[in-house]
Scaffold this motif. Sequence first.
Motif, PDB file in Angstrom:
ATOM      1  N   ASP A 179     109.342 -23.426-102.039  1.00 16.10           N
ATOM      2  CA  ASP A 179     110.050 -24.632-102.434  1.00 16.10           C
ATOM      3  C   ASP A 179     109.395 -25.886-101.845  1.00 16.10           C
ATOM      4  OD1 ASP A 179     111.921 -23.288-103.969  1.00 16.10           O
ATOM      5  OD2 ASP A 179     113.208 -22.887-102.232  1.00 16.10           O
ATOM      6  N   VAL A 180     108.935 -25.761-100.603  1.00 17.30           N
ATOM      7  CA  VAL A 180     108.231 -26.895 -99.978  1.00 17.30           C
ATOM      8  C   VAL A 180     107.018 -27.241-100.828  1.00 17.30           C
ATOM      9  CG1 VAL A 180     106.877 -27.632 -97.976  1.00 17.30           C
ATOM     10  CG2 VAL A 180     108.970 -26.305 -97.635  1.00 17.30           C
ATOM     11  N   ASP A 181     106.298 -26.223-101.222  1.00 20.62           N
ATOM     12  CA  ASP A 181     105.086 -26.414-102.006  1.00 20.62           C
ATOM     13  C   ASP A 181     105.398 -27.134-103.324  1.00 20.62           C
ATOM     14  OD1 ASP A 181     102.218 -25.813-102.301  1.00 20.62           O
ATOM     15  OD2 ASP A 181     102.937 -24.741-104.085  1.00 20.62           O
ATOM     16  N   LYS A 182     106.488 -26.736-103.961  1.00 19.31           N
ATOM     17  CA  LYS A 182     106.877 -27.341-105.238  1.00 19.31           C
ATOM     18  C   LYS A 182     107.196 -28.837-105.070  1.00 19.31           C
ATOM     19  CE  LYS A 182     110.393 -26.021-107.923  1.00 19.31           C
ATOM     20  NZ  LYS A 182     111.532 -25.085-108.096  1.00 19.31           N
ATOM     21  N   LEU A 183     107.967 -29.142-104.032  1.00 16.72           N
ATOM     22  CA  LEU A 183     108.353 -30.539-103.785  1.00 16.72           C
ATOM     23  C   LEU A 183     107.137 -31.393-103.444  1.00 16.72           C
ATOM     24  CD1 LEU A 183     111.614 -30.054-101.688  1.00 16.72           C
ATOM     25  CD2 LEU A 183     111.432 -30.744-104.088  1.00 16.72           C
ATOM     26  N   ALA A 184     106.228 -30.806-102.654  1.00 20.07           N
ATOM     27  CA  ALA A 184     105.057 -31.559-102.211  1.00 20.07           C
ATOM     28  C   ALA A 184     104.165 -31.938-103.391  1.00 20.07           C
ATOM     29  CB  ALA A 184     104.271 -30.746-101.193  1.00 20.07           C
ATOM     30  N   ARG A 185     104.280 -31.189-104.488  1.00 20.21           N
ATOM     31  CA  ARG A 185     103.438 -31.463-105.653  1.00 20.21           C
ATOM     32  C   ARG A 185     104.022 -32.500-106.603  1.00 20.21           C
ATOM     33  NH1 ARG A 185      99.375 -27.636-105.969  1.00 20.21           N
ATOM     34  NH2 ARG A 185      99.679 -25.995-104.431  1.00 20.21           N
ATOM     35  N   GLN A 186     105.251 -32.932-106.351  1.00 20.69           N
ATOM     36  CA  GLN A 186     105.847 -33.978-107.189  1.00 20.69           C
ATOM     37  C   GLN A 186     105.067 -35.279-106.975  1.00 20.69           C
ATOM     38  OE1 GLN A 186     109.051 -33.825-108.793  1.00 20.69           O
ATOM     39  NE2 GLN A 186     109.532 -31.725-108.241  1.00 20.69           N
TER      40      GLN A 186
END
Length: 399
Positions: A255-262
């Motif tokens: 989830d961290v990875d997903k948010l960081a890619r926004q």
Amino acid sequence: MGIIERIKEIEAEMARTQKNKATEYHLGQLKAKIAKLRTQLLEPPKGSSGGGEGFEVTKFGHGRVALIGFPSVGKSTLLTMLTGTHSEAASYEFTTLTCIPGIIHYNDTKIQLLDLPGIIEGASEGKGRGRQVIAVAKSSDLVLMVLDASKSEGHRQILTKELEAVGLRLNKRPPQIYFKKKKTGGISFNSTLPLTHVDEKLCYQILHEYKIHNAEVLFREDATVDDLIDVIEGNRKYIKCVYVYNKIDVIGIDDVDKLARQPNSVVISCNLKLNLDRLLSKMWEEMGLVRVYTKPQGQQPDFSDPVVLSADRGGCTVEDFCNHIHRSLLKDVKYVLVWGTSARHYPQHCGLAQSLQDEDVVQIVKKKEKEEGGRGRFKSHSTAPARISDREKKAPLKT
Ligand SMILES: Nc1nc2c(ncn2[C@@H]2O[C@H](COP(=O)(O)OP(=O)(O)OP(=O)(O)O)[C@@H](O)[C@H]2O)c(=O)[nH]1
Ligand SMILES: [K+]
Ligand SMILES: [Mg+2]
């Protein structure tokens, strides 16, 4: 009926109306009606000073950054971490009730960071301290939208909507529409390219809603009816925004990875002091501050004390630089010598219109003053523009 009720009524009518070619004009008109009402809503009530108690904070430093977010996402914790100024943090909502300023020292500049009360859905209509908070956001150069990484992704949209409702436009540039009211002559409608969202009739109808019967309108991009309304209203504020996802310590790595890619997002944890450096460098990048070092003739520049300019605020040409030092300086300037990325060779003779870039070194040559011999290392006429390196900052600049 109050303004808010009227807005709600029109919104309900819009929701009921099917979107198609036939209703397009009517929907456009309703959008303009809402925009007019929202502008009315922003006018301070008669007899009030406009601000709000505890929200009048004097501007300080080279730029202002506001922390905006729902309650208990960690805004105060973040202010305390980044500035050292204590702002009460606790697990209950609405711990912070006023505007609390702190200072970030970064790259030899001072940036004012403002902690604010949490805002909630409906803030734009005056719920909670929404209006005061949003007024502070409008006075800022950058918004850090603080979000709880463990909460719904929808929060980002809700907050963006609240801010848009009061005329803030995040990470957008003004629409490329030329608009000028006239005294006579009717309405002239033109575009430099084919338009797919707005035609002449729709434009007339929107202008009619604003009781504008004489004006020049030129679309320079394929803008929407919302863009047109923004241009007519003329009170929109275009501000950069970084989305800060806090509390990544309580979610999984995927989830961290997903948010960081926004886009425009930084993930952090105040509790674990994670990624705060990245947040500061992103903030710095977005603010676009330009540090210029003054080099007195025959002396070293003081690399700890830059003149700080900004393209968005005040501009960053040689002229802006001179005005920054002293209003009366300009008339004495013959030309300036510039070292750094904006110079084509070292040093470059520049006029007043030259744009300066971050970390340039400038020497002002006044009228009747002899220019420096140019014997030093920067006279080397290297053709490749280069940044003044840290090594060069430490080495003596012999001239
Ligand atoms: N797990 C975790 N908790 C955090 C983090 N940062 C802050 N908190 C906690 O979140 C709670 C709210 O923090 P505050 O700093 O008061 O939040 P706020 O956004 O200022 O809240 P209001 O002023 O009420 O709007 C506190 O209990 C903090 O300890 C973090 O990185 N991780
Ligand atoms: K809190
Ligand atoms: Mg707080």
